[in-house]
Design an enzyme around this catalytic site. Structure first.
Site, PDB file in Angstrom:
ATOM      1  N   ASP A   1      44.867 -46.566  30.950  1.00 13.39           N
ATOM      2  CA  ASP A   1      45.747 -45.473  30.528  1.00 13.39           C
ATOM      3  C   ASP A   1      45.182 -44.141  31.040  1.00 13.39           C
ATOM      4  OD1 ASP A   1      47.696 -44.060  29.240  1.00 13.39           O
ATOM      5  OD2 ASP A   1      47.057 -44.564  27.206  1.00 13.39           O
TER       6      ASP A   1
ATOM      7  N   LYS B   1      32.900 -51.146  30.535  1.00 11.26           N
ATOM      8  CA  LYS B   1      31.810 -50.345  29.966  1.00 11.26           C
ATOM      9  C   LYS B   1      30.785 -51.341  29.427  1.00 11.26           C
ATOM     10  CE  LYS B   1      30.004 -46.359  28.683  1.00 11.26           C
ATOM     11  NZ  LYS B   1      29.310 -45.518  29.670  1.00 11.26           N
TER      12      LYS B   1
ATOM     13  N   ASP C   1      46.314 -41.745  34.701  1.00 11.04           N
ATOM     14  CA  ASP C   1      46.746 -40.340  34.639  1.00 11.04           C
ATOM     15  C   ASP C   1      45.875 -39.481  35.547  1.00 11.04           C
ATOM     16  OD1 ASP C   1      48.789 -40.854  32.882  1.00 11.04           O
ATOM     17  OD2 ASP C   1      48.251 -39.237  31.500  1.00 11.04           O
TER      18      ASP C   1
ATOM     19  N   ASP D   1      33.042 -44.659  33.234  1.00 11.28           N
ATOM     20  CA  ASP D   1      32.675 -43.253  33.413  1.00 11.28           C
ATOM     21  C   ASP D   1      32.403 -42.956  34.891  1.00 11.28           C
ATOM     22  OD1 ASP D   1      30.654 -45.056  32.896  1.00 11.28           O
ATOM     23  OD2 ASP D   1      29.354 -43.673  31.841  1.00 11.28           O
TER      24      ASP D   1
ATOM     25  N   TYR E   1      44.176 -50.549  21.668  1.00  5.30           N
ATOM     26  CA  TYR E   1      45.483 -50.170  21.131  1.00  5.30           C
ATOM     27  C   TYR E   1      46.076 -51.233  20.204  1.00  5.30           C
ATOM     28  CZ  TYR E   1      45.400 -46.471  24.666  1.00  5.30           C
ATOM     29  OH  TYR E   1      45.062 -45.386  25.432  1.00  5.30           O
TER      30      TYR E   1
END
Ligand code: NAD
Length: 363
Positions: A247, A191, A251, A223, A141
């Site tokens: 993020d 990752k 959620d 993942d 970001y």
């Protein structure tokens, strides 16, 4: 104690849920003999409408002069044109950066009374109590280069995922400190099989882990983590991860609890100062109807009391009042289950205040 709290209600349901948070903080102040001074400032779309900026200088100055900040939410269809030069979300990013807040703490706890509100099976949800710790100031970001270039049909876009050793180590250190006060387990999510920034993340995470031999540590690829979060969520204690992974995973984790309307968060920096906000957005689909669930904001107020003001007993009391309200069968529409008593935003805030005072009848 005396404390100065800046309120940033923002857009959509933000002002509705922040009003209930303030109601509960005022009840805490009255009950425990504290003085909380509240100052309101603009952020997001409403700030763009009034000043042209999603984060006016006065707002940042107000926040810096306070002990803690309570934020509602920003954004909405009115300001969502992707070609717009200023967007409400820039206010949030600017606020986190401007206040030096690098860690977002998101507790995810399944309330026994709400097991029926989740789409997952009750046996998967039993005992879920974790913290997702998300890095806030680095990663995809914020990395440069970032942007779009070229003309049709050769347009391109680029984002950069970059991390420094210092950014990773300070977040991991907080993860281990948090885990020490809990079930002593840290899951570092990356990752590393594909991304260079993740390989640095993993190396530094293990170096920090060596300083905390009493805390168990594991690595999981992002993942795989997304899968394990819904397959065996009770196994997690503290999940520490980079900005975008956090993020998305947080959620996903909100669905364990049944609704984003239940999840609080704290954004922390070096000292005791913090920014507290529900994880949900401005929910334009229900804004202005008096039906938004204020519990995520009220639970954010409990985090504010505990972290920034050092008022652990008061924070416990707010959380116990929320537990009691839910156990008594009171619900907002987002967590409604058969046989519950449906409450609006204001009524839910009133119910928490009544249970905070030890009353057993919240109606
Ligand atoms: P959202 O979180 O606002 O809403 C998602 C769904 O959850 C909606 O159906 C909404 O009605 C419901 N919901 C959310 N909070 C609720 C509550 N307290 N009580 C009951 N139901 C609730 O996400 P979105 O619709 O993707 O985004 C709407 C706007 O919010 C966008 O402009 C987005 O950019 C912004 N946003 C802001 C923040 C923030 O301020 N931190 C976070 C996420 C999204």
């Amino acid at each position: 104690m005396q404390a100065k709290i800046t309120l940033l209600p923002g857009d959509g349901i933000g002002p509705e849920v922040v009003a209930e948070g303030v109601k509960v903080l005022q009840a805490v102040a009255a009950r425990y003999g504290h003085t909380f001074e509240f100052t309101e400032a603009l952020i997001g779309g409403s700030a763009i409408d009034t000043t042209g900026s999603p984060l006016p200088d006065e707002t940042l100055a107000e926040c810096r002069a306070s002990d803690a900040v309570l934020l509602g939410a920003v954004g909405g269809p009115k300001w969502s044109d992707p070609r717009a030069a200023v967007r409400p979300e820039q206010g949030l990013l600017g606020l986190r950066g401007g206040l030096g807040l690098y860690a977002n703490v998101r507790p995810v706890k399944v309330y026994p009374a709400l097991v029926g509100a989740s789409t997952l099976k009750p046996d998967v949800l039993a005992g879920v109590d974790m913290i997702i710790l998300r890095e806030l100031t680095g990663g995809l970001y914020f990395g440069v280069p970032q942007g779009q270039s070229g003309e049709k049909p050769n347009r391109s876009g680029v984002d950069t995922m970059a991390y420094t050793e210092g950014e990773v180590s300070r977040l991991m250190r907080l993860a281990f400190e948090l885990a020490r006060g809990r079930r002593k387990k840290v899951t570092s999510v990356d990752k590393a099989n594909v991304l260079a920034s993740s390989r640095l993340w993993r190396t530094v995470a293990h170096e920090v882990a060596a300083e905390y031999p009493d805390v168990e540590m594991e690595d999981i690829l992002v993942d795989a983590c997304s899968m394990h979060l819904i397959r065996r969520p009770a196994d997690f204690d503290v999940i520490a991860t980079e900005n975008m992974f956090g993020d998305i995973l947080s959620d996903e984790a909100s669905m364990l609890v049944g609704s984003m309307g239940m999840l609080p968060s704290a954004s922390l920096g070096a000292g005791k100062f913090g920014l507290y906000e529900p994880i949900h957005g401005s929910a334009p689909d229900i804004a202005g109807r008096g039906i938004a669930n204020p519990l995520a904001t009220i639970l954010s107020c409990a985090m504010l009391l505990r972290w920034s003001l050092g008022l652990a007993a008061e924070a416990d009391a707010v959380e116990a009042a929320v537990d009691a309200v839910l156990a008594a069968g009171y619900r907002c529409g987002d967590i409604r289950t058969p046989g519950c008593v449906l409450l609006g935003t204001v009524q839910m805030g009133d119910a928490v205040v009544k249970y905070l005072g030890g009353k057993s009848d919240a109606t």
